[in-house]
Design an enzyme around this catalytic site. Structure first.
Site, PDB file in Angstrom:
ATOM      1  N   ASP A 102     -48.478  54.412  38.070  1.00 44.89           N
ATOM      2  CA  ASP A 102     -48.098  53.267  39.642  1.00 44.89           C
ATOM      3  C   ASP A 102     -49.110  54.248  40.614  1.00 44.89           C
ATOM      4  OD1 ASP A 102     -45.474  53.900  39.159  1.00 44.89           O
ATOM      5  OD2 ASP A 102     -44.784  56.241  39.386  1.00 44.89           O
TER       6      ASP A 102
HETATM    7  N1  URA Z   1     -43.452  58.199  35.495  1.00 45.34           N
HETATM    8  C1  URA Z   1     -43.821  57.530  37.264  1.00 45.34           C
HETATM    9  O1  URA Z   1     -43.093  58.232  36.762  1.00 45.34           O
HETATM   10  N2  URA Z   1     -45.183  57.284  36.961  1.00 45.34           N
HETATM   11  C2  URA Z   1     -45.834  57.272  36.351  1.00 45.34           C
HETATM   12  O2  URA Z   1     -47.145  56.560  36.675  1.00 45.34           O
HETATM   13  C3  URA Z   1     -46.036  57.166  35.110  1.00 45.34           C
HETATM   14  C4  URA Z   1     -44.932  57.673  34.262  1.00 45.34           C
END
Ligand code: URA
Length: 243
Positions: A102
């Site tokens: 993310d």
């Molecule tokens: N899980 C998440 O919630 N975000 C990420 O970036 C990776 C795994």
């Protein structure tokens, strides 16, 4: 395995759209046979020719990037935000991120131009483990941690068993630092798992991906993976263990 039009585009033959036109027009052969089907998938061992000229394969490269927060893990962004590719201004090969993190998550992300390798690393059936350190609001009890471990019902299915370890608790700020290891890659999975137990993630970092970690790197740094590390990652995907 990659779609033929993608392979042509990656080899620099033409844009993906133009490559599709070449395929439909019967100008592309795979292992000596004309292929006009757009969904055709090929692997790196297939011999692809365009108008009688064999594709020149790019040299595969593999990098480990310590992604900082505030960067998007795609190769371009329609909103013009900074992407992981902007951290590789000198690279000639068309690299892309293996899986996603993310915008607000930091940590290990592998960048490569090897589509087959990317598939091995990201398909849940190969079970590559990813370890995250989550700072969460609230202090989950034993029962909540057990739920994370055994599986949480998310709208897109139940999560597979995870390994969960409480690292520390800050009673003053009512928060906890928790290590969680998963092998799937559902969208925003870790955040949604913690939401489901009522402890939203405040900060998330991916500490390791298979056998590779952020160790020795600062956020924003990248290094080439060694041949040995790449081999180990393949072995991990193919056998579930190293050594
Ligand atoms: N899980 C998440 O919630 N975000 C990420 O970036 C990776 C795994």
């Amino acid at each position: 395995m990659e779609r033929l039009q993608k392979v042509l585009a990656q080899a620099g033959v033409a844009s993906r759209r133009k490559s599709e036109t070449l395929i439909v027009a019967g100008k592309v052969k795979v292992n000596g046979v004309v292929v006009t089907e757009l969904g055709t998938k090929v692997s790196s061992s297939d011999r692809v020719e365009v108008e009688g000229v064999q594709l020149v394969k790019e040299t595969y490269v593999y990098f480990l990037l310590y992604k900082p927060r505030g960067i998007i893990s795609t190769v371009d962004d329609e909103k013009g935000r900074k992407t992981v590719l902007d951290l590789f201004p000198q690279i000639e090969q068309r690299i892309f991120p293996v899986g996603r993190l993310d915008y607000d998550t930091s940590g290990v992300i592998i960048m490569t131009n090897d589509g087959d390798f990317s598939y091995l690393m990201t398909h849940p059936k190969f079970g590559i483990k990813k370890k995250y350190i989550a700072k969460v609001k609230g202090i989950p009890g034993r029962e909540a941690l057990r739920k994370l471990e055994t599986g949480i019902d998310l709208e897109d299915g139940r999560t597979a068993p995870a390994h969960v370890k409480m690292q520390s608790v800050d009673k003053k700020s009512e928060s906890a630092l928790i290590e969680i290891t998963i092998h799937e890659g559902k969208n925003r999975q870790v955040r949604r798992m913690f939401d489901a137990i009522g402890c939203p993630v405040q900060k998330l970092r991916r500490e390791s991906f298979g056998n590779v970690t952020t160790h020795g790197l600062n956020a924003g740094d990248a290094r080439e993976l060694t041949k040995h590390e790449v081999k180990q990652l393949r072995v991990l995907a193919e056998t579930g263990k190293i050594g």
